[in-house]
Design a protein around this motif. Structure first.
Motif, mmCIF file in Angstrom:
data_model
loop_
_atom_site.group_PDB
_atom_site.id
_atom_site.type_symbol
_atom_site.label_atom_id
_atom_site.label_comp_id
_atom_site.label_asym_id
_atom_site.label_seq_id
_atom_site.Cartn_x
_atom_site.Cartn_y
_atom_site.Cartn_z
ATOM 1 N N ARG A 1 0.831 -1.206 0.000
ATOM 2 C CA ARG A 1 0.000 0.000 0.000
ATOM 3 C C ARG A 1 0.863 1.252 0.000
ATOM 4 N NH1 ARG A 1 -3.151 -1.283 4.014
ATOM 5 N NH2 ARG A 1 -2.456 0.121 5.650
ATOM 6 N N THR A 2 1.923 1.248 0.796
ATOM 7 C CA THR A 2 2.831 2.393 0.835
ATOM 8 C C THR A 2 3.472 2.620 -0.529
ATOM 9 O OG1 THR A 2 3.285 2.052 3.186
ATOM 10 C CG2 THR A 2 4.894 3.335 1.930
ATOM 11 N N ALA A 3 3.898 1.532 -1.160
ATOM 12 C CA ALA A 3 4.520 1.648 -2.481
ATOM 13 C C ALA A 3 3.517 2.119 -3.519
ATOM 14 C CB ALA A 3 5.117 0.305 -2.892
ATOM 15 N N LEU A 4 2.283 1.625 -3.414
ATOM 16 C CA LEU A 4 1.241 2.026 -4.359
ATOM 17 C C LEU A 4 0.919 3.503 -4.214
ATOM 18 C CD1 LEU A 4 -0.902 1.366 -6.477
ATOM 19 C CD2 LEU A 4 -2.418 0.669 -4.595
ATOM 20 N N PHE A 5 0.786 3.976 -2.979
ATOM 21 C CA PHE A 5 0.503 5.393 -2.751
ATOM 22 C C PHE A 5 1.635 6.269 -3.305
ATOM 23 C CE2 PHE A 5 -2.408 4.742 1.213
ATOM 24 C CZ PHE A 5 -3.429 4.337 0.367
ATOM 25 N N ALA A 6 2.853 5.826 -3.122
ATOM 26 C CA ALA A 6 3.991 6.598 -3.641
ATOM 27 C C ALA A 6 3.956 6.654 -5.168
ATOM 28 C CB ALA A 6 5.297 5.982 -3.160
ATOM 29 N N SER A 7 3.608 5.537 -5.783
ATOM 30 C CA SER A 7 3.514 5.499 -7.241
ATOM 31 C C SER A 7 2.395 6.401 -7.749
ATOM 32 C CB SER A 7 3.286 4.061 -7.702
ATOM 33 O OG SER A 7 3.051 3.994 -9.091
ATOM 34 N N LEU A 8 1.244 6.350 -7.075
ATOM 35 C CA LEU A 8 0.106 7.188 -7.472
ATOM 36 C C LEU A 8 0.418 8.667 -7.261
ATOM 37 C CD1 LEU A 8 -2.800 5.033 -5.990
ATOM 38 C CD2 LEU A 8 -2.270 5.366 -8.422
ATOM 39 N N ALA A 9 1.111 8.986 -6.159
ATOM 40 C CA ALA A 9 1.474 10.379 -5.893
ATOM 41 C C ALA A 9 2.405 10.916 -6.963
ATOM 42 C CB ALA A 9 2.125 10.494 -4.518
ATOM 43 N N ASP A 10 3.278 10.058 -7.474
ATOM 44 C CA ASP A 10 4.235 10.475 -8.505
ATOM 45 C C ASP A 10 3.550 10.817 -9.824
ATOM 46 O OD1 ASP A 10 7.007 10.868 -9.326
ATOM 47 O OD2 ASP A 10 6.678 9.125 -10.615
ATOM 48 N N ARG A 11 2.317 10.370 -9.990
ATOM 49 C CA ARG A 11 1.575 10.635 -11.225
ATOM 50 C C ARG A 11 0.728 11.902 -11.132
ATOM 51 N NH1 ARG A 11 -0.705 4.437 -11.892
ATOM 52 N NH2 ARG A 11 1.326 3.413 -11.690
ATOM 53 N N THR A 12 0.837 12.631 -10.037
ATOM 54 C CA THR A 12 0.089 13.872 -9.877
ATOM 55 C C THR A 12 1.024 15.073 -10.029
ATOM 56 O OG1 THR A 12 0.416 14.120 -7.485
ATOM 57 C CG2 THR A 12 -1.410 12.700 -8.199
ATOM 58 N N LEU A 13 0.421 16.245 -10.250
ATOM 59 C CA LEU A 13 1.213 17.477 -10.291
ATOM 60 C C LEU A 13 1.538 17.982 -8.889
ATOM 61 C CD1 LEU A 13 -0.600 19.408 -13.164
ATOM 62 C CD2 LEU A 13 1.496 18.042 -13.294
ATOM 63 N N THR A 14 0.742 17.580 -7.910
ATOM 64 C CA THR A 14 0.964 18.045 -6.540
ATOM 65 C C THR A 14 1.942 17.166 -5.781
ATOM 66 O OG1 THR A 14 -0.921 16.742 -5.746
ATOM 67 C CG2 THR A 14 -1.348 19.033 -6.399
ATOM 68 N N GLY A 15 2.270 15.994 -6.328
ATOM 69 C CA GLY A 15 3.192 15.095 -5.655
ATOM 70 C C GLY A 15 2.595 14.372 -4.478
ATOM 71 N N ALA A 16 1.270 14.302 -4.427
ATOM 72 C CA ALA A 16 0.604 13.640 -3.306
ATOM 73 C C ALA A 16 -0.730 13.075 -3.770
ATOM 74 C CB ALA A 16 0.380 14.623 -2.156
ATOM 75 N N ILE A 17 -1.165 12.007 -3.113
ATOM 76 C CA ILE A 17 -2.521 11.537 -3.359
ATOM 77 C C ILE A 17 -3.473 12.317 -2.460
ATOM 78 C CG2 ILE A 17 -1.698 9.238 -3.984
ATOM 79 C CD1 ILE A 17 -2.936 8.233 -1.325
#
Length: 246
Positions: A194-210
């Motif tokens: 889950r931690t790795a998934l959240f980090a991956s999803l955050a990297d796909r945003t402009l804000t750098g966070a989910i």
């Protein structure tokens, strides 16, 4: 977020209000002065949610797939000002070839047909100036392999939003198109993944966070409070739709 007293004297009903985005919306609406009724399928989750909400909130366990139960809920609530619908079961990514259609139909019973049922019985009771706010997701416009069912369901919610806005006017109907948000729906995923998934999803945003549930709640309250907005699908995704498939 709307300030204290913004919704004073108003009644808000949140279907799916016992956890995640729905609970955050119930908490925010109550903080802004509303009396809030939360509903979900589990009495235990309702009780746990009410334990952390103000005394101005109440709740009921309702099977949203049972039209008679939904009709009874709104008969007991009586007049209301806003309906927020966030209920939905987790959708596990699965290729279409491996998708049991009976299970697929059951998922839509809550996400789509549950919405239709709630709106059917709530709309006649919503007072002038009130609104309905539904919830979709960015998967509606950027699906990934294995997410055809989720994409179809979310897109259907957005089409329903526009159709209902036209049909129920002047009652306002809008939706929040949520991006990746930290909610209990992710809890079945083991913590390291889950931690790795959240980090991956955050990297796909402009804000750098989910997203956080409170940020979706703020969007729900904005749509509830702005009387010049209807038929709108508001994207709240940290800019993920702008990043491309990186």
């Amino acid at each position: 977020m709307s300030g204290a007293g913004t919704f004073s004297g108003q009644r808000v009903v949140v279907i799916g209000g016992s956890s995640g985005m729905g609970l955050a919306t119930a908490r925010a609406a109550a903080a802004a002065g509303a009396a809030v009724t939360i509903a979900s399928s589990s009495q235990a989750r309702i009780d746990a949610a009410l334990a952390e909400l103000p005394d101005t909130c109440d709740g009921a366990a309702v099977d949203i797939r049972d039209e008679a139960a939904v009709a009874d809920l709104f008969a007991r609530v009586g007049g209301l000002d806003h309906l927020v619908y966030t209920a939905g079961d987790a959708v596990r990514p699965q290729p279409l070839a491996d998708l049991p259609l009976d299970e697929a139909r059951k998922l839509l019973d809550v996400r789509f047909w549950g919405t239709v049922t709630a709106v059917k019985h709530a709309a006649p009771r919503i007072r002038p100036g009130g609104s309905i706010v539904l919830t979709s997701g960015t998967v509606a416009v950027r699906p990934v392999p294995g997410a055809a069912l989720a994409a179809g369901s979310a897109a259907a919610m957005e089409g329903l939003t526009r159709g209902l806005a036209a049909e129920l006017a002047p009652l306002r109907v809008n939706a929040v198109r949520a991006g990746a948000v930290r909610t209990p729906l992710w809890d079945p995923v083991p913590e390291p993944q889950r931690t790795a998934l959240f980090a991956s999803l955050a990297d796909r945003t402009l804000t750098g966070a989910i997203g956080e549930a409170d940020e979706i709640a703020a969007a729900h309250l904005y749509l509830m409070g702005n009387r010049f907005v209807t038929g709108t699908v508001l994207t709240v995704d940290g800019g993920a739709l702008l990043t491309g498939a990186r």
